[in-house]
Scaffold this active site. Structure first.
Site, PDB file in Angstrom:
ATOM      1  N   ILE A  18      75.684  56.284  37.190  1.00 29.93           N
ATOM      2  CA  ILE A  18      75.694  57.230  37.600  1.00 29.93           C
ATOM      3  C   ILE A  18      75.570  57.493  39.497  1.00 29.93           C
ATOM      4  O   ILE A  18      76.076  58.425  40.230  1.00 29.93           O
ATOM      5  CB  ILE A  18      74.231  58.066  37.395  1.00 29.93           C
ATOM      6  CG1 ILE A  18      74.255  58.377  35.988  1.00 29.93           C
ATOM      7  CG2 ILE A  18      74.009  59.216  38.430  1.00 29.93           C
ATOM      8  CD1 ILE A  18      72.683  59.140  35.678  1.00 29.93           C
ATOM      9  N   ASP A  65      66.765  47.481  50.676  1.00 31.40           N
ATOM     10  CA  ASP A  65      65.653  47.497  48.931  1.00 31.40           C
ATOM     11  C   ASP A  65      64.671  48.375  49.112  1.00 31.40           C
ATOM     12  O   ASP A  65      64.008  49.189  50.303  1.00 31.40           O
ATOM     13  CB  ASP A  65      65.292  46.352  48.959  1.00 31.40           C
ATOM     14  CG  ASP A  65      63.572  46.526  47.944  1.00 31.40           C
ATOM     15  OD1 ASP A  65      63.640  47.336  47.150  1.00 31.40           O
ATOM     16  OD2 ASP A  65      62.740  45.497  47.610  1.00 31.40           O
ATOM     17  N   ASN A  92      68.396  58.531  43.824  1.00 32.10           N
ATOM     18  CA  ASN A  92      69.312  57.941  42.702  1.00 32.10           C
ATOM     19  C   ASN A  92      68.332  56.068  41.895  1.00 32.10           C
ATOM     20  O   ASN A  92      68.791  55.891  40.707  1.00 32.10           O
ATOM     21  CB  ASN A  92      70.573  58.045  43.030  1.00 32.10           C
ATOM     22  CG  ASN A  92      70.391  57.647  41.111  1.00 32.10           C
ATOM     23  OD1 ASN A  92      71.071  58.141  40.059  1.00 32.10           O
ATOM     24  ND2 ASN A  92      71.622  56.326  41.551  1.00 32.10           N
ATOM     25  N   SER A 143      65.609  61.867  38.061  1.00 30.56           N
ATOM     26  CA  SER A 143      64.144  61.852  36.985  1.00 30.56           C
ATOM     27  C   SER A 143      65.430  61.144  35.402  1.00 30.56           C
ATOM     28  O   SER A 143      66.256  60.223  35.772  1.00 30.56           O
ATOM     29  CB  SER A 143      63.538  62.721  37.002  1.00 30.56           C
ATOM     30  OG  SER A 143      62.506  62.779  36.153  1.00 30.56           O
ATOM     31  N   TYR A 157      57.959  53.178  33.353  1.00 33.11           N
ATOM     32  CA  TYR A 157      58.975  53.926  33.374  1.00 33.11           C
ATOM     33  C   TYR A 157      58.989  55.686  33.893  1.00 33.11           C
ATOM     34  O   TYR A 157      59.115  56.021  34.307  1.00 33.11           O
ATOM     35  CB  TYR A 157      60.625  53.396  32.739  1.00 33.11           C
ATOM     36  CG  TYR A 157      61.586  54.496  33.112  1.00 33.11           C
ATOM     37  CD1 TYR A 157      62.949  54.147  34.226  1.00 33.11           C
ATOM     38  CD2 TYR A 157      62.227  55.528  32.818  1.00 33.11           C
ATOM     39  CE1 TYR A 157      63.860  54.415  34.849  1.00 33.11           C
ATOM     40  CE2 TYR A 157      63.465  55.592  32.447  1.00 33.11           C
ATOM     41  CZ  TYR A 157      64.231  55.212  33.551  1.00 33.11           C
ATOM     42  OH  TYR A 157      65.245  56.409  34.230  1.00 33.11           O
ATOM     43  N   LYS A 161      58.823  58.937  36.334  1.00 31.08           N
ATOM     44  CA  LYS A 161      59.454  59.642  35.787  1.00 31.08           C
ATOM     45  C   LYS A 161      59.401  61.169  36.171  1.00 31.08           C
ATOM     46  O   LYS A 161      60.366  62.001  36.952  1.00 31.08           O
ATOM     47  CB  LYS A 161      60.929  59.192  35.296  1.00 31.08           C
ATOM     48  CG  LYS A 161      62.038  58.296  35.144  1.00 31.08           C
ATOM     49  CD  LYS A 161      62.632  58.260  36.719  1.00 31.08           C
ATOM     50  CE  LYS A 161      64.032  57.351  36.434  1.00 31.08           C
ATOM     51  NZ  LYS A 161      64.716  57.377  37.587  1.00 31.08           N
ATOM     52  N   THR A 192      76.545  54.304  31.366  1.00 30.92           N
ATOM     53  CA  THR A 192      76.422  52.953  32.402  1.00 30.92           C
ATOM     54  C   THR A 192      76.485  51.675  32.112  1.00 30.92           C
ATOM     55  O   THR A 192      76.470  50.982  31.343  1.00 30.92           O
ATOM     56  CB  THR A 192      75.491  53.209  33.340  1.00 30.92           C
ATOM     57  OG1 THR A 192      74.448  52.918  33.002  1.00 30.92           O
ATOM     58  CG2 THR A 192      75.026  55.302  33.874  1.00 30.92           C
TER      59      THR A 192
END
Ligand code: NAD
Length: 257
Positions: A18, A65, A92, A143, A157, A161, A192
């Site tokens: 993305i 990083d 992102n 998100s 995760y 988000k 992706t």
């Protein structure tokens, strides 16, 4: 249409699916774009592809990083040194982990929260003086639909988000008076290279991937990264001048199923 003409943008995770699509689209729309990712060589590859395919693209890279607090100042300073201004920040960068919460390790929690949540806060904080000075500053935080629709096995995760959505709203509140808009995009299934590689490691093909989970949305397919990049572009542009504190679902209608 050059919807980001004269603007300078940072896109983190710029070597990924993305992020690279967003970087390319931003260049097409006239933004001087700084792609940030962990390592030089994938960044250089993406930047060169954009230069080859988008005439006049002004794209540069910074390897850092973003999970380290100090990187935020380095990235913003590097951008201001090159371009003298900053108008758009796209947070992102993201990583995944697959541990049920009953087995979730402290290191995994810390890593996910650093990269997927705290990096967004640190970069926003470092970028705000320049974004305020821009007069048309915009932050777009990436998100996930799973911020709202959790599943089993990716708790750290999904929590990170969800935190992004909360941070987006608070930041929008605090920055409205300074002319900075802050919005979130929740992608659904987006095809992706990360997913393709993960499937390949399990001996499965891209077509297997396209077939799998496609039923999770009304369009019965995965999104192309560019279909997520367009809503990001819109939120970053002046066309979205009355949009702030929003959560934009880019999910093929997944939420109504
Ligand atoms: P990706 O893995 O292709 O790209 C993420 C990029 O972030 C990678 O290039 C990676 O190197 C970079 N990155 C990871 N840790 C970093 C760090 N510490 N510092 C700097 N860069 C770092 O993933 P993607 O599918 O393009 O996802 C982009 C964003 O969209 C992520 O935040 C992801 O959670 C979110 N998202 C993706 C999907 C999907 O289906 N692809 C769905 C919902 C949300």
């Amino acid at each position: 249409m050059r919807r980001l003409e004269g603007k300078v943008a940072i896109v983190t995770g710029g070597a990924g699916g993305i992020g690279a699509a967003t970087g390319r689209l931003f260049c097409e729309e006239g933004a001087k774009t700084v792609l940030v990712d962990l390592a030089d060589s994938p960044l250089a590859e993406v930047a060169q592809r954009i230069r080859d395919e988008v005439p006049g693209a002004e794209v540069t890279t910074i390897a850092a990083d973003v999970g380290l607090e100090a990187s935020a100042d380095t990235i913003v300073a590097g951008t201001l040194e090159r371009h003298g201004r900053l108008d758009v920040l796209v947070n992102n960068a993201g990583i995944r982990a697959y541990e049920p919460l009953a087995e979730a390790k402290a290191e995994t929690w810390q890593k996910i929260l650093s990269v997927n949540l705290l990096s967004y806060a640190w970069l926003a904080r470092a970028a705000l003086p320049a974004l305020r000075a821009s007069g048309r500053g915009a932050i777009v935080n990436i998100s996930s639909t799973h911020a709202m629709n959790p599943r089993a096995g990716m708790g750290q995760y999904d929590v990170a988000k969800a935190g992004i959505l909360s941070m987006t709203r608070t930041l929008a509140f605090e920055e409205a008076a300074h002319g900075v808009r802050v919005n979130a995009v929740c992608p659904g299934l987006t095809l992706t290279p990360f997913h393709v590689r993960r499937f390949a490691a399990e001996g499965r093909t891209e077509q297997d991937l396209r077939n799998e989970r496609a039923e999770n949305n009304l369009q019965r397919r995965w999104a192309d990264p560019r279909e997520v990049a367009y809503p990001i572009l819109w939120l970053a542009s002046d066309e979205a001048s009355y949009m702030t504190a929003a959560t934009l679902m880019v999910d093929g209608g997944q939420r109504v199923l």
